[in-house]
Design an enzyme around this catalytic site. Sequence first.
Site, PDB file in Angstrom:
ATOM      1  N   ASP A  11       0.821  -1.066  -0.032  1.00  0.00           N
ATOM      2  CA  ASP A  11      -0.102   0.052   0.216  1.00  0.00           C
ATOM      3  C   ASP A  11       0.647   1.299  -0.005  1.00  0.00           C
ATOM      4  O   ASP A  11       2.072   1.140   0.374  1.00  0.00           O
ATOM      5  CB  ASP A  11      -0.924   0.053   1.340  1.00  0.00           C
ATOM      6  CG  ASP A  11      -1.776   1.216   1.319  1.00  0.00           C
ATOM      7  OD1 ASP A  11      -2.184   1.593   0.105  1.00  0.00           O
ATOM      8  OD2 ASP A  11      -2.300   1.651   2.507  1.00  0.00           O
ATOM      9  N   SER A  12       0.310   2.321  -0.233  1.00  0.00           N
ATOM     10  CA  SER A  12       1.148   3.539  -0.336  1.00  0.00           C
ATOM     11  C   SER A  12       1.388   3.898   1.373  1.00  0.00           C
ATOM     12  O   SER A  12       1.950   5.145   1.515  1.00  0.00           O
ATOM     13  CB  SER A  12       0.194   4.879  -0.865  1.00  0.00           C
ATOM     14  OG  SER A  12      -1.000   4.843   0.003  1.00  0.00           O
ATOM     15  N   CYS A  74      -4.340  -1.084  -1.931  1.00  0.00           N
ATOM     16  CA  CYS A  74      -4.438   0.116  -2.073  1.00  0.00           C
ATOM     17  C   CYS A  74      -5.362   0.508  -3.302  1.00  0.00           C
ATOM     18  O   CYS A  74      -5.362   0.285  -4.606  1.00  0.00           O
ATOM     19  CB  CYS A  74      -3.391   0.942  -2.441  1.00  0.00           C
ATOM     20  SG  CYS A  74      -2.987   2.747  -3.224  1.00  0.00           S
ATOM     21  N   GLU A 151      -1.005   8.958   8.260  1.00  0.00           N
ATOM     22  CA  GLU A 151      -0.039   8.642   8.090  1.00  0.00           C
ATOM     23  C   GLU A 151       1.290   9.033   9.395  1.00  0.00           C
ATOM     24  O   GLU A 151       2.200   8.726   9.572  1.00  0.00           O
ATOM     25  CB  GLU A 151       0.865   8.890   6.697  1.00  0.00           C
ATOM     26  CG  GLU A 151       0.285   8.002   5.771  1.00  0.00           C
ATOM     27  CD  GLU A 151       0.757   6.435   5.821  1.00  0.00           C
ATOM     28  OE1 GLU A 151       2.050   6.482   6.271  1.00  0.00           O
ATOM     29  OE2 GLU A 151      -0.003   5.682   5.458  1.00  0.00           O
ATOM     30  N   CYS A 183     -10.844   3.953   0.191  1.00  0.00           N
ATOM     31  CA  CYS A 183      -9.313   4.106   0.506  1.00  0.00           C
ATOM     32  C   CYS A 183      -9.076   3.064   1.541  1.00  0.00           C
ATOM     33  O   CYS A 183      -9.607   3.149   2.684  1.00  0.00           O
ATOM     34  CB  CYS A 183      -8.703   5.580   0.806  1.00  0.00           C
ATOM     35  SG  CYS A 183      -7.053   5.689   1.297  1.00  0.00           S
ATOM     36  N   HIS A 185      -6.875   3.214   3.785  1.00  0.00           N
ATOM     37  CA  HIS A 185      -6.479   3.995   5.084  1.00  0.00           C
ATOM     38  C   HIS A 185      -8.002   4.506   5.759  1.00  0.00           C
ATOM     39  O   HIS A 185      -7.999   4.378   7.263  1.00  0.00           O
ATOM     40  CB  HIS A 185      -5.902   5.421   4.732  1.00  0.00           C
ATOM     41  CG  HIS A 185      -4.294   4.934   4.505  1.00  0.00           C
ATOM     42  ND1 HIS A 185      -4.102   4.765   3.243  1.00  0.00           N
ATOM     43  CD2 HIS A 185      -3.375   5.489   4.987  1.00  0.00           C
ATOM     44  CE1 HIS A 185      -2.656   4.865   3.184  1.00  0.00           C
ATOM     45  NE2 HIS A 185      -2.288   5.204   4.380  1.00  0.00           N
TER      46      HIS A 185
END
Length: 259
Positions: A11-12, A74, A151, A183, A185
């Site tokens: 994932d990012s 992602c 993040e 997403c 996240h």
Amino acid sequence: MTNNNPIGLFDSGIGGTSIWSAIHDLLPNEDSVYLADSKNAPYGQKSKEEIIHLSCKNTEFLLELNCKIVVVACNTATTNAIKELRAKYDVPFIGIEPAIKPAALNSQQHVIGILATQGTLNSELFHQTAQQFQNTKIIEQIGHGLVPLIENGDINSPEMNQLLHDYLNPMIEANIDYLVLGCSHYPYLIPQIKKILPNHIKIIDSGEAVARQTKKILVENVGLSQDTKKGKAIFYTNANSKVLSDILKHQHEVIQKDF
């Protein structure tokens, strides 16, 4: 390649750990390797070419560790790069895209909201999926600023709360009855989101569906692990490892490595 090789995920950043958790719950005996490309997060504002380049780099990292399958955990990377990944590498890929279908099929109001990155909402794959449900009004909202806050470990910050109010209140006014989290996240924001949304609005993310598809593709292709002991998970990040360790509650090995 053996069926005891690990499942690879990338994932990012840390968000795809929500997908990892769903897979680990369903397949607890599988070893896994997770790659958090936090140095390059978020992917949502990058060009398609850059997303493809980063996705190839991440895939090659996982293949060097003998992963038997790669989960693109992602939404932005899936919607922009998975076609190229499948053409380039001889390994099964599992993608993740916003769960529009179950929301649209179950919506009583025929109005659903989707909170996602710019890269996902602008992608050809997203538009192809959305076109299938023309009798449903889809309220799209780019989650500007949400991924960097996650993040940085600022999930419960006043800034996060303000952004969520700004993004969700217009959806509430539009009378949505389903909110799709587009997403990986964003599942970490569900406690805050629930405080803002009325109780009748249901929240959907892709974790369980991705886990089921991962199991299906493993059974059909490489096979499930034959180990009876609990699988080992290793997490790599190219940014500060503390946020990843914190979100995993310090229960797994986290390796900080430049890649």
